[in-house]
Design an enzyme around this catalytic site. Sequence first.
Site, PDB file in Angstrom:
ATOM      1  N   ASN A 113       0.734  -1.299  -0.206  1.00  0.00           N
ATOM      2  CA  ASN A 113      -0.057  -0.008   0.032  1.00  0.00           C
ATOM      3  C   ASN A 113       0.830   1.199   0.084  1.00  0.00           C
ATOM      4  OD1 ASN A 113       0.984  -0.628   2.676  1.00  0.00           O
ATOM      5  ND2 ASN A 113      -0.751   0.982   3.340  1.00  0.00           N
ATOM      6  N   CYS A 132       2.180   3.056   2.573  1.00  0.00           N
ATOM      7  CA  CYS A 132       3.106   3.130   3.348  1.00  0.00           C
ATOM      8  C   CYS A 132       3.883   1.713   3.611  1.00  0.00           C
ATOM      9  CB  CYS A 132       2.625   3.546   4.669  1.00  0.00           C
ATOM     10  SG  CYS A 132       1.690   5.113   4.579  1.00  0.00           S
ATOM     11  N   GLU A 148       3.040  -1.561   4.554  1.00  0.00           N
ATOM     12  CA  GLU A 148       2.729  -2.397   5.392  1.00  0.00           C
ATOM     13  C   GLU A 148       1.733  -3.222   5.268  1.00  0.00           C
ATOM     14  OE1 GLU A 148      -0.189   0.858   6.997  1.00  0.00           O
ATOM     15  OE2 GLU A 148       1.692   0.685   5.756  1.00  0.00           O
TER      16      GLU A 148
END
Length: 976
Positions: free
Chosen positions: A587, A589, A591
């Site tokens: 995604n 970020c 994670e």
Amino acid sequence: MHTQTEQSTSKGQASPKGSDDSSSFSSTAPGQLRVIKRNGTVVPFDAGKIAVAMTKAFLAVEGGTAAASSRVRETVDNLTSQIIATFKRRMPSGGTIHIEDVQDQVELTLMRAGEQKIARDYVLYREEHARLRAQKRAENVVPDPDYPALNVTLDDGSRTPLDIARLRTVVSEACSGLENVNEKAILDEAMRNLYDGVALKDVNTSLVITARTLVEKEPNYSFATARLLLDKLRGEALGFLGLATQATQTEMTDYYQRALPIYLKKGVELELVSPELLNFDHEKLGKAILAERDLQFTYLGLQTLYDRYFIHSNDVRIELPQIFFMRVAMGLAIEEDNREDRAIEFYRLLSSFDYMSSTPTLFNAGTLRPQLSSCYLTNIPDDLHGIYGAIQDNAMLSKFAGGLGNDWTPVRGLGAYIKGTNGKSQGVVPFLKVANDTAVAVNQGGKRKGAVCAYLETWHMDIEEFLELRKNTGDDRRRTHDMNTANWIPDLFMKRVFDDKPWTLFSPNDVPDLHDLYGEAFETRYAEYEQLAADGKVRLFKTVRALDLWRKMLGMLFETGHPWMTFKDPCNLRSPQQHVGVVHSSNLCTEITLNTKANEEIAVCNLGSVNLAQHIENGVLNQEKLANTVKTAIRMLDNVIDINYYAVETSRASNLRHRPIGLGLMGFQDALYKQRIAYGSAEAVAFADTSMEAISYYAIKASSELATERGAYSTFDGSLWSKGILPIDSIDLLVKNRGEKYIQVDRSQTLDWASLREEVKTKGMRNSNVMAIAPTATISNITGVTQSIEPTYQNLYVKSNLSGEFTVVNPYLVHDLKEQGLWDSVMVNDLKYYEGSLQKIDRIPDDLKAIYSTAFEVEPRWIVEAASRRQKWIDQAQSLNLYISGANGKKLDVTYRMAWYSGLKTTYYLRALAATSTEKSTVNIGTLNAVSSGASAPTVAATAPVAAPIAETDFSQAAPVPQACSLDNPDCEACQ
């Protein structure tokens, strides 16, 4: 005449003669209007009092004959109707108006009606009594022995003496219970900044600014500043709700109970809050509100809530902190059977700071459009209709505060054949430019900048141009200055880098199945395609040296901050859901690792984070408290899936089918401080291991227990869960496919995993995925801890974000230095000079220098090894920033090889400092943050097979890397 009028209209709402003594009102209030009297109390609006007051004013001027009385009655009725109509137009849903505004409107209506004599008398009398009131107040004010008497200007332009006694109360409450905080110091400096006639609203500003400047000397002033700010917030919200224009903290237990039902009713009327919240038992919920939890906030935390989270109407915040948490809790409990008890349970967890929901949940829970999810992952198909459909999906998802991860690998490369037009493709880059501009155009509900990350597999024909998307030079039409980018790297490429072998680039339309393959299957098929290319059966391909491409990846990563390094095979081989699909990207970020499928499934993840620091008691992790926190948190996250507003239907289908959630953590560095553990140590690595093991154990157990209550997710059968393969076990699948030569991961464990495996196989799982560590950039600000798993950036610095600039000082350090008699103004100046570093301050003991090493002073090995220990317990991934000081090719090369070799699924921002930037704050430029194989550090990289390192690449003169969103960049706080 004046005496008669004053006596006859002393209680008239609209009269200028003693009107603020009004206390009895009828029930004829239009639209729930309320009136703020001059003493600050709020009373219902009564139109009848306007008529009575005007009637008495007319009679006082014109006399009381029968003929006059008849004309007066008719005139007054007409004028009163006009006044009521004016207020109805202004505030159709009701609201509060000041007594002066009422009298202004009466005066204006008289003038417009041609009643100049009445209006003139009205004006003169208002002025005279304003003077008399001021004189009376001045006579009643007891001179303060410490401060001169000042007048303040009210919103209506009138003046009144400054109530210094109340200021003393407010400041005293703000400092109550805080050590080393001086009430008099705040008052003295604040009063020096005030002048006669200052606006009343600026008095609170002076107090806040004064206290804020003292934070760098004593961290507890951050709490005092927050409490002073609360005085402004209370006046704003309670005034809007018609309860009071000012209140002290001690009065808030009562006010919170009274405010909750009024707030909810007003929020529904303004279409800001869901009408369903009116169906809760407000009395029960109001009694559960804990007003004292307002005192937990730091200034940065409270200001962040005020600026970005509280619901507002016309820029007036109508929420207070505990009402805000209760609104979120009610929104998350809205479909529970025992909704009040669950709302109270959720409220207590949120307001305790033991756990915090992600930003979209805090923004939107309990509202008309509860878009509560954090992350959306999409595939971009290789056709024009599909590409622009995906970009439209991006726009809709971004509108409601979703962070986006796009898999662009299927889109054919530059020069690829287009059958429909008999032409050649322009490749993926022009479409990325459109996606970039869409993210800029459609920000997240006007609350923060839209954010998207594009992923591309390393074998894609356009990978070399993809690496340069964030450069500031070159053709700007083929640049994406606002979009994040990430490499989706197969294990085979990393093996070719280690073994210094060639690498072949393809266009995906020629090798369509590579996109869905991973592990041994990918390696076999990729080799077949290479042979086909060698045989001339694949027209469009390019062969490069893997090590050269790797070098360029590292160079661009340092120069532009992108693309991030993420690893395809561990994300898929360890995915619990590999039986139903493929993980094609992470995604925004890095994670989230969930399955996606073009035109069918947009993966969704719902995030929240445990505050690890809140679970350290007496120097150890309180596992019983952690288990209770995690159990409630998992329930809250699971509720999000059913409550969530889905802007795109394919995201609803995916989320309800698999029910993934992502429980993470924050405050890891704070937890280390509480245990007196240095981040760069074996003890910290061990704590990273055991703390994540505990979170993993309790999260899996809670999801399994929830499956017993609510049923397992629909695709549970066939998953790794159903086979009793938990995240700790899935490492075996990665080792088998990659080969032991290319991986080293610790396998130790301490809890009873055998019984949990059987429980999961028997009961099932409510959620396909359970854990993911997000950046927590803003929610960690709210709770006052270090974000996520990050080491301390600096021990003293100024943080800038959308809420302004804030001095951040490490309270644990200050406490330790005070104990040793080392905290003084000289130390503050030293910390400023050395950019928050202790290393060159000779009088600080070595043990404190180790504990309070900053991010660039922690060797990257420790960060990677701690992440590796966490990763073995996590079914998704973690947002892992890497810090490298004195960056050069060798350091980057070894660090990122080590990340892959240690079994990490993803990395996030590279935080790099050139050697010339670190001289002041280092002991030894050559050894700070070094990547070495010293005995005191983990030896992962030393045992890995390494080709000739690219030490010849010197990055010290390269352009500086952009600030990571989780630290300094005010625009990037996208996931949390």
